[in-house]
Design a protein around this motif. Structure first.
Motif, PDB file in Angstrom:
ATOM      1  N   VAL A  75       0.842  -1.211   0.000  1.00 29.94           N
ATOM      2  CA  VAL A  75       0.000   0.000   0.000  1.00 29.94           C
ATOM      3  C   VAL A  75       0.872   1.253   0.000  1.00 29.94           C
ATOM      4  N   LYS A  76       1.930   1.233   0.824  1.00 30.58           N
ATOM      5  CA  LYS A  76       2.776   2.436   0.909  1.00 30.58           C
ATOM      6  C   LYS A  76       3.496   2.699  -0.422  1.00 30.58           C
ATOM      7  N   SER A  77       3.961   1.626  -1.070  1.00 30.91           N
ATOM      8  CA  SER A  77       4.664   1.917  -2.321  1.00 30.91           C
ATOM      9  C   SER A  77       3.683   2.280  -3.424  1.00 30.91           C
ATOM     10  N   ALA A  78       2.483   1.693  -3.385  1.00 30.41           N
ATOM     11  CA  ALA A  78       1.477   2.110  -4.375  1.00 30.41           C
ATOM     12  C   ALA A  78       1.113   3.582  -4.156  1.00 30.41           C
ATOM     13  N   ALA A  79       1.033   4.005  -2.881  1.00 31.64           N
ATOM     14  CA  ALA A  79       0.726   5.419  -2.587  1.00 31.64           C
ATOM     15  C   ALA A  79       1.822   6.310  -3.176  1.00 31.64           C
ATOM     16  N   ALA A  80       3.080   5.864  -3.018  1.00 30.85           N
ATOM     17  CA  ALA A  80       4.196   6.644  -3.575  1.00 30.85           C
ATOM     18  C   ALA A  80       4.065   6.732  -5.091  1.00 30.85           C
ATOM     19  N   GLY A  81       3.581   5.648  -5.705  1.00 36.49           N
ATOM     20  CA  GLY A  81       3.363   5.642  -7.153  1.00 36.49           C
ATOM     21  C   GLY A  81       2.324   6.683  -7.583  1.00 36.49           C
ATOM     22  N   TYR A  82       1.431   7.034  -6.682  1.00 29.43           N
ATOM     23  CA  TYR A  82       0.438   8.081  -6.985  1.00 29.43           C
ATOM     24  C   TYR A  82       0.918   9.452  -6.505  1.00 29.43           C
ATOM     25  N   GLY A  83       2.209   9.546  -6.216  1.00 28.95           N
ATOM     26  CA  GLY A  83       2.774  10.845  -5.836  1.00 28.95           C
ATOM     27  C   GLY A  83       2.498  11.231  -4.392  1.00 28.95           C
TER      28      GLY A  83
END
Ligand code: FMN
Length: 434
Positions: free
Chosen positions: A236-244
């Motif tokens: 979840v945290k890396s996906a959030a980073a993927g959304y900036g």
């Protein structure tokens, strides 16, 4: 990672009306009509605030559950209940679950924003898509809409709701043209006292996690082991980073079912006694529903067959993939017989992690998960209210404070502020306690 982590744990309490034990309503500690008494809800709100918890949390059901497996068949509307509790409290966050399948975004955005104003910036919405046919029937549908479509609608719903809340602050016209919602207009509402109400998401499927990563401030997760929790946390945290977004922008709080006693033995006795008041068929019916496999057809004294543990998921299964995965993972790791598993859920949880022991041992567990980077905190689920919450306030919280894992008092006055203040080095002047 080292064994030091700055900041402090976030803690909510998932009220589940009377507690998580299926037969909580039958407890002599409670009056089975308490749930319609405003005083009962005030008491819970005040007690959670005395414990300086970050939030009280209410799940949502749009139909009466099947008493064979639904722990809490009786629920009232969370936003209305929290509006009442808002008047009896000053700091505690108020998280209300609401369905994207059976609500309208403009109506819900304005209902949550109203709760936000009534509470001085303490409101949050926990987004769910609703997974049962009974609820669908209550809305005139012959069955629940398939998960993919529910989540497509949920993603648009979350996006539009956030835009409406932002427009309340900026005064901008909102133009939203999706495949589920078409909106063009001015959302004339006073801006949220906390910038925007807090958005939570509960649902552990890839589509659920994607919504969390894009839009949510928090996730109510179902996790059984620290290893898988850590893996999901990273996803979840890396996906959030993927959304900036920054990883800290989305906080992850697994549920934790609790039975506490002054000794481990006393806690085990308490949980056994409480479970023994439930009908014996309860666990089997619950498991059938939760994993989409008819458990009554399995051999009670054999381990779960491989096709149940590792077989493909039945396409007609509309339940929660997040819950299903965490249950099957636990069975794969511990290899119990069906009978042993059904009995063990009373000690180890039922989709959520379970804890039976002393407050000191509980604090060890919270510390271990937090320092391992498996979560940002927990949504605590006491077995029975109100005494389960009293032990949290009087014993668990002081122990957490003594270990430097929890703050001594509220540092901010809004729910968003509580969330930010849990991070080290944040701008704490954003939402000062007034
Ligand atoms: C921890 C957790 C809590 C949930 N709470 C609710 C709830 O209160 N009400 C509800 O309708 N659905 C609830 N759900 C279901 C999901 O939000 C979602 O509606 C759907 O079942 C899909 O879940 P999935 O993404 O895990 O497959 C919950 C799911 C999880 C994992």
């Amino acid at each position: 990672m080292g064994n030091r982590r700055e900041g402090h744990v976030l803690l909510g309490v998932n009220v589940l009306v009377y507690g998580y034990i299926p037969s909580a309503w039958r407890s002599p500690r409670l009056d089975s009509r308490d749930f319609v008494e405003p005083a009962y809800w005030e008491r819970i709100g005040r007690l959670a605030e005395r414990a300086t918890l970050d939030a009280v949390f209410l799940a949502d059901a749009l139909s009466l559950g099947d008493p064979a497996y639904d722990a809490n068949p009786i629920r009232l509307d969370p936003t209305v209940l929290w509006a009442h509790v808002a008047r009896a409290t000053e700091r505690i966050g108020l998280l209300a679950t609401a369905s994207t399948t059976f609500n309208d975004p403009v109506e819900l955005a304005s209902r949550i924003l109203t709760l936000d104003h009534i509470s001085g910036g303490r409101a949050g919405w926990n987004l769910v898509t609703t997974r049962d046919n009974r609820s669908a029937a209550n809305f005139g549908l012959s069955g629940i809409v398939a998960r993919t479509e529910r989540y497509e609608r949920a993603a648009e719903f979350a996006d539009l709701t956030r835009k409406l809340w932002t427009a309340a602050e900026t005064g901008e016209t909102v133009r939203f043209h999706g495949s589920h919602f078409d909106y063009e207009g001015d959302f004339r509402a006073p801006a949220s006292p906390q910038g925007r109400p807090v958005l939570f998401q509960a649902g552990g499927s890839p589509a659920g996690r994607d919504i969390a990563a894009r839009y949510a401030d928090g996730v109510f997760a179902a996790e059984i082991t620290p290893e898988t929790a850590r893996e999901h946390y990273g996803l979840v945290k890396s996906a959030a980073a993927g959304y900036g977004r920054r990883p800290g922008d989305v906080k992850i709080l697994p549920g934790l079912l609790l039975t506490l006693g002054s000794t481990e033995e006393e806690a085990r006795r308490r949980v056994d006694e409480l479970y023994d008041t439930s009908p014996s068929a309860y666990s089997a019916a619950w498991l059938t529903h939760a994993i989409g496999v008819d458990v009554s057809k399995l051999e009670l004294d054999e381990p779960f067959p491989d096709e149940v543990l590792n077989g493909p998921i039945d396409e007609t299964f509309q339940g929660s993939i997040g819950f299903r995965e965490s249950i099957l993972e636990q069975i794969r790791q511990t290899r119990p017989t069906v009978r042993e598993y059904l009995r063990r859920t009373r000690y180890s949880g039922s989709g959520h992690g379970g804890f039976v022991g002393t407050p000191e041992q509980l604090v060890d567990r919270i510390e271990q998960w937090y320092l391992a980077g498996a979560c940002d905190g927990f949504n605590l689920q006491p077995d029975i209210l109100v005494d389960g919450l009293e032990v949290i306030a009087d014993e668990v919280i002081p122990l957490l404070r003594a270990r430097g894992l929890y703050r001594h008092e509220y540092e901010t006055s809004t729910l968003r502020g509580h969330f930010r203040a849990a991070e080290p080095n944040v701008e704490k002047t954003l939402h000062p306690v007034g």
